[in-house]
Design an enzyme around this catalytic site. Structure first.
Site, PDB file in Angstrom:
ATOM      1  N   ASP A   1       9.378   2.914  -0.347  1.00 19.50           N
ATOM      2  CA  ASP A   1       7.876   3.514   0.068  1.00 19.50           C
ATOM      3  C   ASP A   1       8.369   3.431   1.757  1.00 19.50           C
ATOM      4  OD1 ASP A   1       6.316   4.303   2.030  1.00 19.50           O
ATOM      5  OD2 ASP A   1       4.665   3.453   0.326  1.00 19.50           O
TER       6      ASP A   1
ATOM      7  N   TYR B   1       0.781  -0.588   0.007  1.00 23.70           N
ATOM      8  CA  TYR B   1       0.108   0.336   0.026  1.00 23.70           C
ATOM      9  C   TYR B   1       0.833   1.086  -0.105  1.00 23.70           C
ATOM     10  CZ  TYR B   1      -3.435   3.371   1.842  1.00 23.70           C
ATOM     11  OH  TYR B   1      -4.134   4.287   1.922  1.00 23.70           O
TER      12      TYR B   1
ATOM     13  N   LYS C   1       5.216   9.763   9.285  1.00 19.23           N
ATOM     14  CA  LYS C   1       4.772   8.403  10.436  1.00 19.23           C
ATOM     15  C   LYS C   1       5.380   8.839  11.901  1.00 19.23           C
ATOM     16  CE  LYS C   1       2.104   4.954   8.419  1.00 19.23           C
ATOM     17  NZ  LYS C   1       0.541   4.827   8.748  1.00 19.23           N
TER      18      LYS C   1
END
Ligand code: HOZ
Length: 428
Positions: A237, A142, A265
């Site tokens: 990523d 994702y 994050k």
């Protein structure tokens, strides 16, 4: 009546599905989401004032534990000077310098407001820099919810048995080649067929959105060599893994340098932030230097940057990652031993402060293997652990996260709870 039940009914009237991000709705495990009232260290308390040991930690950012006093103080101090300016600040330079110093592949970095923005722009940058259209992504990875990336995109979509989102015109994903994670031959074949048209590969170098899946030996190396050989860019990523699996992300652990890295994050310490970076040459394609456009009013937000700088400083403490990795390993080994004691097919894996547990005899290496694990048993386990006051991710397709405040007593309490739950599961 439980206040969580009341709040969920009320939320469902004003918010689609009652939540602002689909996995939170508990649809893949059933039951009522817990509405968080407050959090501290390794715990949060729900709307009924029940305490849970939290193993999602905002899906990674709460690496220091919830509401770390120094991070909270930094946020308070920044907030009194204004919440957003839409103009540059010195603090943005400080965090950029910290990211460049720590991430081996980054010479320049641009701040954005979320992981989705970072990955979406990284793809645009790769296409702009190479003048090519096609991208390769892997099933179960994702990368945020930009249209061209919403193909076979892991947890949130898998939860609904819907591997690809409605509302994405087929033309928007016509240039997206989807391969199986860890399929080295598939990568070679894609480059053999489309080598001159491929702008980039985007990959979670340790996947965390189809449960935790590690790259098999040689996988990341082949991504690097195929990209280099064919003039494509490699995007790591590291939104989830950056500063979570180690001080320099997966690129630090493996020594493999991507051309572009995306972060989010942990670098915001719980505040909304994202970033993408790479060599000066690649980043020169971004406006105002180059023709690839990207902008944002909240980019480099002063409060988020203050939280990020303080978090990154605290993560630099000697031994931080060794300690976090040891705690995570202790948790995983304890859970596996408890399950095996009761004869339950169960396995686990971890990297730094990130872990996966699977109701299968062996650790999966692909999305198909995760799907073949005993997901029905996971659901029963999830709810029984919730009753015990332990909050794991509400989906068999999500990774778990440990913080520096999950000390020996917290981990022991988790394993004792799991032991009771596995005993019940074994009886059927
Ligand atoms: N699927 C997301 C994490 N992998 C969930 C994010 C959220 O609900 O906050």
């Amino acid at each position: 009546m439980s206040r969580n039940v009341e709040l969920f009914a009320r939320a469902s009237r004003s918010i689609p599905g009652g939540v602002n991000s689909p996995v939170r709705a508990f649809r893949s495990v059933g039951g009522t989401p817990r509405f968080v009232a407050r959090a501290l260290g390794p715990y949060f308390w729900d709307a009924d004032d029940k305490r849970y040991i939290d193993y999602i930690g905002s899906w990674g950012p709460a690496i220091l534990g919830h509401a770390h006093p120094e991070v909270v103080r930094a946020v308070q101090e920044a907030a009194v000077h204004g919440l957003s300016y839409g103009a540059p600040t010195e603090a943005e330079i400080i965090i950029a310098e910290m990211l460049i110093e720590r991430m081996p592949s980054i010479e320049q970095v641009r701040l954005v407001s979320s992981g989705t923005e970072a990955t979406m722009t990284a793809i645009r940058l790769a296409r702009g820099a190479t003048g090519r259209n096609k991208i390769i992504k892997f099933e179960g990875c994702y990368h945020g919810h930009a249209d061209s990336l919403l193909v076979k995109a892991g947890s949130g979509l898998l939860t609904f048995g819907n591997p690809t989102s409605a509302g994405v015109p087929p033309e928007f994903v016509a240039h997206t080649i989807v391969l199986d994670y860890n399929d080295i031959e598939g990568v070679r074949a894609a480059f053999a067929e489309h080598g001159k048209e491929i702008a980039c590969i985007i990959v979670e170098p340790v996947a965390g959105n189809m449960n935790l899946i590690k790259p098999i030996p040689g996988f990341l190396e082949v991504l690097r060599s195929e990209c280099t050989a064919h003039g494509a860019l490699l995007i790591f990523d590291e939104v989830m893994t950056g500063f979570r699996v180690g001080p320099q992300g997966v690129q630090g652990l493996t020594g493999i340098k991507p051309d572009i890295t995306t972060l989010a994050k942990v670098i915001g310490g719980g505040m909304p932030i994202g970033a993408f970076g790479g060599s000066k040459e690649v980043m020169a394609n971004i406006a105002p230097l180059g023709g690839v456009y990207q902008a944002g009013t909240l980019s480099g937000n002063p409060v988020a940057v203050a939280a990020g700088i303080t978090t990154l400083k605290l993560l630099a403490a000697p031994g931080f990652y060794e300690d976090l990795s040891a705690r995570t390993r202790k948790l995983v080994d304890g859970l596996v031993a408890a399950a095996h004691k009761h004869g339950i097919a169960f396995s686990g894996d971890c990297v730094g402060g990130m872990f996966g547990v699977y109701f299968s005899n062996t650790v999966p290496t692909t999305l198909a293997e995760v799907s073949a694990s005993n997901i029905d048993m996971f659901k029963v386990f999830f709810h029984a652990m919730l009753d015990e006051g332990v909050y794991f991710a509400p989906s068999a397709y999500e990774a778990g996260f440990v913080s520096a405040t999950h000390d020996d007593s917290v981990i022991a309490a988790t394993i004792e709870a799991a032991d009771r739950v596995f005993a019940k599961l074994a009886k059927g």
